[in-house]
Design an enzyme around this catalytic site. Structure first.
Site, PDB file in Angstrom:
ATOM      1  N   ASN A  94       0.710  -1.287  -0.199  1.00  0.00           N
ATOM      2  CA  ASN A  94       0.001  -0.168  -0.068  1.00  0.00           C
ATOM      3  C   ASN A  94       0.979   1.304  -0.123  1.00  0.00           C
ATOM      4  OD1 ASN A  94       0.536  -0.322   3.028  1.00  0.00           O
ATOM      5  ND2 ASN A  94      -0.785  -1.818   2.661  1.00  0.00           N
TER       6      ASN A  94
ATOM      7  N   GLU B  89      -3.254  -1.478   6.469  1.00  0.00           N
ATOM      8  CA  GLU B  89      -2.190  -1.173   7.129  1.00  0.00           C
ATOM      9  C   GLU B  89      -1.966   0.569   7.540  1.00  0.00           C
ATOM     10  OE1 GLU B  89      -0.237  -2.836   8.679  1.00  0.00           O
ATOM     11  OE2 GLU B  89      -0.037  -4.701   7.386  1.00  0.00           O
TER      12      GLU B  89
HETATM   13 ZN   LIG Z   1       1.916  -5.950   4.026  1.00  0.00          ZN
END
Ligand SMILES: [Zn+2]
Length: 211
Positions: A28, A73
């Site tokens: 990400n 995350e």
């Molecule tokens: Zn990861």
């Protein structure tokens, strides 16, 4: 909101795939605009991701704009922005050689001259924590300290920088250096740079903060 910045983030995400830093919807990326964070959504393939899919959060993680779930995350991205005023962008990669070192809990020492001036010093490994947890966020910030890269134990890596393009460039440099280091390790014991050189390069990092 922030259409131009969303497109910039999306473009870098596509380049992350092209550079083998991530596959599918893994990894990400995010960038900071004022008090807001633009971040990739959870579980959306980069190949089909559009600028409209990019989520806007505040620093506490509240959704300001967007219909999807923000990256799992997000806690790590947000913790970096809260603790590091100098961080303008964060890239979380699952690249192969970087992650191989992370599985070995093996830090990347300053074996090439670019490591200290570009990444801030030896790239340390975090303590293990489950993906998506606040514990992982805390471990990342702790191990990265004021540097610009860290290996996440048994998982991947995080790089941060002033801009999203620089953060990705650091992730590419990290992957390339881990590859060379692991290759050299197959043949013998890589020789680290002389200590006085590392000290000079650390001074360079402090002064220039090529970040
Ligand atoms: Zn990861």
């Amino acid at each position: 909101m922030y259409d131009k910045k969303k497109k910039e983030l999306l473009q870098v995400c596509k380049e992350m795939v092209e550079n083998d830093l991530v596959v599918g919807s893994s990894g990400n990326a995010s960038l900071r605009v004022g008090d807001h964070i633009l971040i990739t959504p959870s579980s959306v393939q980069y190949s089909t991701m559009t600028a409209e899919n990019i989520m806007v959060l505040d620093l506490e993680g509240n959704v300001v704009e967007g219909d999807l779930n923000p990256s799992v995350e997000s806690p790590t991205h947000l913790e970096i922005y809260r603790q590091r005023e100098d961080a303008g962008a964060v890239v979380h990669s699952h690249s192969i050689y970087t992650t191989a070192l992370a599985l070995l809990h093996m830090p990347l020492p300053p074996v090439l001259d670019e490591v200290v001036p570009k990444l801030g010093g030896e790239v340390r490994v975090t303590s293990y924590a489950m993906p998506g947890t606040k514990e992982l966020a805390k471990n990342v910030v702790e191990a990265m300290d004021m540097r610009s890269a860290v290996l996440i134990a048994n998982h991947g890596a995080v790089c941060c920088a002033k801009t999203i393009r620089k953060a990705m460039e650091k992730a590419i440099l990290l992957e390339r250096t881990c590859k060379i280091y692991l290759l050299a390790n197959q043949i013998g014991d890589p020789i680290h740079l002389p200590e006085d050189v590392v000290e000079d390069e650390s001074d360079l990092w402090e002064i220039m903060r090529d970040f």
